[in-house]
Design a protein around this motif. Structure first.
Motif, PDB file in Angstrom:
ATOM      1  N   THR A 176       0.894  -1.116  -0.127  1.00  0.00           N
ATOM      2  CA  THR A 176       0.119  -0.029  -0.140  1.00  0.00           C
ATOM      3  C   THR A 176       1.083   1.202   0.044  1.00  0.00           C
ATOM      4  OG1 THR A 176      -0.142  -0.094   2.298  1.00  0.00           O
ATOM      5  CG2 THR A 176      -1.930  -1.059   1.103  1.00  0.00           C
ATOM      6  N   LEU A 177       0.608   2.108  -1.187  1.00  0.00           N
ATOM      7  CA  LEU A 177       1.520   3.209  -1.311  1.00  0.00           C
ATOM      8  C   LEU A 177       0.614   4.605  -0.819  1.00  0.00           C
ATOM      9  CD1 LEU A 177       3.676   2.708  -4.364  1.00  0.00           C
ATOM     10  CD2 LEU A 177       4.560   2.609  -2.236  1.00  0.00           C
ATOM     11  N   TYR A 178       1.158   5.441  -0.085  1.00  0.00           N
ATOM     12  CA  TYR A 178       0.412   6.502   0.411  1.00  0.00           C
ATOM     13  C   TYR A 178       1.154   7.885   0.024  1.00  0.00           C
ATOM     14  CZ  TYR A 178      -2.149   3.050   2.649  1.00  0.00           C
ATOM     15  OH  TYR A 178      -3.113   1.975   3.296  1.00  0.00           O
ATOM     16  N   GLY A 179       0.482   8.817  -0.205  1.00  0.00           N
ATOM     17  CA  GLY A 179       1.170  10.218  -0.572  1.00  0.00           C
ATOM     18  C   GLY A 179       1.138  10.799   1.004  1.00  0.00           C
ATOM     19  N   ALA A 180       2.001  11.456   1.537  1.00  0.00           N
ATOM     20  CA  ALA A 180       2.219  11.817   2.620  1.00  0.00           C
ATOM     21  C   ALA A 180       1.091  13.082   2.886  1.00  0.00           C
ATOM     22  CB  ALA A 180       3.428  12.561   3.170  1.00  0.00           C
ATOM     23  N   GLU A 181       0.802  13.869   1.664  1.00  0.00           N
ATOM     24  CA  GLU A 181      -0.325  15.045   1.689  1.00  0.00           C
ATOM     25  C   GLU A 181      -1.331  14.620   1.032  1.00  0.00           C
ATOM     26  OE1 GLU A 181       1.629  18.288  -0.377  1.00  0.00           O
ATOM     27  OE2 GLU A 181       3.569  17.684   0.583  1.00  0.00           O
ATOM     28  N   SER A 202       3.346  -1.302   4.005  1.00  0.00           N
ATOM     29  CA  SER A 202       2.931   0.174   3.611  1.00  0.00           C
ATOM     30  C   SER A 202       3.980   1.067   3.304  1.00  0.00           C
ATOM     31  CB  SER A 202       2.159   0.791   4.614  1.00  0.00           C
ATOM     32  OG  SER A 202       0.763  -0.088   4.846  1.00  0.00           O
ATOM     33  N   VAL A 203       3.983   1.868   2.533  1.00  0.00           N
ATOM     34  CA  VAL A 203       5.214   2.656   2.170  1.00  0.00           C
ATOM     35  C   VAL A 203       4.426   4.175   2.140  1.00  0.00           C
ATOM     36  CG1 VAL A 203       7.096   3.592   0.757  1.00  0.00           C
ATOM     37  CG2 VAL A 203       6.706   1.322   1.295  1.00  0.00           C
ATOM     38  N   VAL A 204       4.759   5.411   2.856  1.00  0.00           N
ATOM     39  CA  VAL A 204       4.267   6.551   2.742  1.00  0.00           C
ATOM     40  C   VAL A 204       5.418   7.494   1.771  1.00  0.00           C
ATOM     41  CG1 VAL A 204       3.915   8.755   3.760  1.00  0.00           C
ATOM     42  CG2 VAL A 204       3.043   6.381   4.881  1.00  0.00           C
ATOM     43  N   ILE A 205       5.038   8.144   0.996  1.00  0.00           N
ATOM     44  CA  ILE A 205       6.135   8.966   0.093  1.00  0.00           C
ATOM     45  C   ILE A 205       5.802  10.370   0.424  1.00  0.00           C
ATOM     46  CG2 ILE A 205       6.937   9.533  -2.238  1.00  0.00           C
ATOM     47  CD1 ILE A 205       6.143   6.432  -2.988  1.00  0.00           C
ATOM     48  N   GLU A 206       6.949  11.088   0.876  1.00  0.00           N
ATOM     49  CA  GLU A 206       6.883  12.310   1.169  1.00  0.00           C
ATOM     50  C   GLU A 206       6.967  13.142  -0.202  1.00  0.00           C
ATOM     51  OE1 GLU A 206       6.550  13.621   4.204  1.00  0.00           O
ATOM     52  OE2 GLU A 206       6.807  11.862   5.075  1.00  0.00           O
ATOM     53  N   ALA A 219      10.618   8.001  -6.408  1.00  0.00           N
ATOM     54  CA  ALA A 219      10.468   7.374  -5.195  1.00  0.00           C
ATOM     55  C   ALA A 219       9.306   6.262  -5.512  1.00  0.00           C
ATOM     56  CB  ALA A 219       9.801   8.298  -4.162  1.00  0.00           C
ATOM     57  N   PHE A 220       8.199   6.514  -6.089  1.00  0.00           N
ATOM     58  CA  PHE A 220       7.271   5.503  -6.512  1.00  0.00           C
ATOM     59  C   PHE A 220       7.617   4.460  -7.539  1.00  0.00           C
ATOM     60  CE2 PHE A 220       4.256   4.207  -9.648  1.00  0.00           C
ATOM     61  CZ  PHE A 220       2.948   3.795  -8.984  1.00  0.00           C
ATOM     62  N   ALA A 221       8.597   4.315  -8.146  1.00  0.00           N
ATOM     63  CA  ALA A 221       9.222   3.374  -8.842  1.00  0.00           C
ATOM     64  C   ALA A 221      10.225   2.681  -7.920  1.00  0.00           C
ATOM     65  CB  ALA A 221       9.973   3.989  -9.789  1.00  0.00           C
ATOM     66  N   LYS A 222      10.818   3.229  -7.091  1.00  0.00           N
ATOM     67  CA  LYS A 222      11.781   2.799  -6.100  1.00  0.00           C
ATOM     68  C   LYS A 222      11.222   1.644  -5.153  1.00  0.00           C
ATOM     69  CE  LYS A 222      15.081   3.431  -2.615  1.00  0.00           C
ATOM     70  NZ  LYS A 222      15.920   4.562  -1.373  1.00  0.00           N
ATOM     71  N   ALA A 223       9.687   2.086  -4.771  1.00  0.00           N
ATOM     72  CA  ALA A 223       8.947   1.368  -3.871  1.00  0.00           C
ATOM     73  C   ALA A 223       8.571  -0.036  -4.738  1.00  0.00           C
ATOM     74  CB  ALA A 223       7.857   2.003  -3.364  1.00  0.00           C
TER      75      ALA A 223
END
Length: 235
Positions: A176-181, A202-206, A219-223
């Motif tokens: 699950t990928l989330y944008g911090a904002e 889960s990964v939150v991307i700043e 960062a999206f691709a790295k995850a």
């Protein structure tokens, strides 16, 4: 064992979107095979549009055949991914990209869409404070790529879908990928997803809001690549 050169990413866009929502993502994926799907009635896919998440998943199943894949679904596309993963063992991993197992939509938003207008408040809330003017201009232009009646049906399908039970039943790796904002997902979505299914990571991307792949593509691709590497090590 899946060969490392196989197991492509299959990207599914969200409500009112097209494959352009993933434009340029191949640049960051180190040669991993990629398929970007346009759902019926969206962009260049002139097939009659589907009216429910379940119908969209059934259509996706026909497109995949027996190919083993990692499905990456953005927003509404994540709901389609949940249904798809429940229907076939060919989905070896599922990425919920700014998505959740239930995504209710406020009646006022549905009413504006039904009247033929994309709510400016919704558009503005979809992107983070650091989004460039160029990106915002590109995204405003994209609003006309899908007929507004199709966009309305998409949002209505999201609101009607109740996927918690299906999500709980999934036995594949889930990222699950989330944008911090991100201000569009249900409150507490990250914690709810992790509680509902033990296979969730889960990964939150700043620096990103609801369109992580456009705002923070590296960062999206790295995850995604890390998730795929882990899957290849276990299947």
């Amino acid at each position: 064992m899946v060969a490392s050169g196989q197991l492509p990413f299959v990207f599914i866009h969200g409500a009112g979107g097209t494959k352009a929502k993933y434009r340029g993502i191949e640049t960051y994926l180190e040669g991993v095979p990629v398929r970007i799907i346009e759902l019926p009635g969206h962009g260049g896919n002139k097939a009659p549009h589907c009216t429910t998440i379940e119908q969209q998943a059934a259509w996706m199943l026909e497109q995949l055949g027996e190919e083993e894949v990692i499905v990456v679904g953005h927003s509404m596309g994540g709901l389609v991914g949940i249904e798809l993963a429940a229907r076939t063992s060919c989905v070896k991993g599922l990425v919920l990209n700014a998505s959740h197992y239930e995504m209710p939509v406020h009646p006022k938003i549905l009413a504006e869409l039904e009247a033929g207008t994309f709510p400016d408040m919704l558009f503005t809330a979809s992107y983070g404070k650091g989004a460039s003017e160029e990106l915002i201009e590109e995204e405003r232009a994209q609003l006309s790529a899908v007929p507004m009646d199709v966009t309305h049906v998409d949002f209505a399908a999201c609101s009607a879908y109740k996927g918690e039970g299906t999500f709980r039943s999934l036995a594949v790796p889930i990222l699950t990928l989330y944008g911090a904002e991100d201000r569009l997902l249900p409150k507490g979505a990250k914690e709810a997803a992790a509680t509902a299914n033990q296979h969730v990571r889960s990964v939150v991307i700043e620096g990103a809001s609801h369109y992580i792949m456009l705002e923070q593509p590296e960062a999206f691709a790295k995850a995604l690549l890390s998730f795929r590497t882990n899957i290849l090590a276990t299947v």
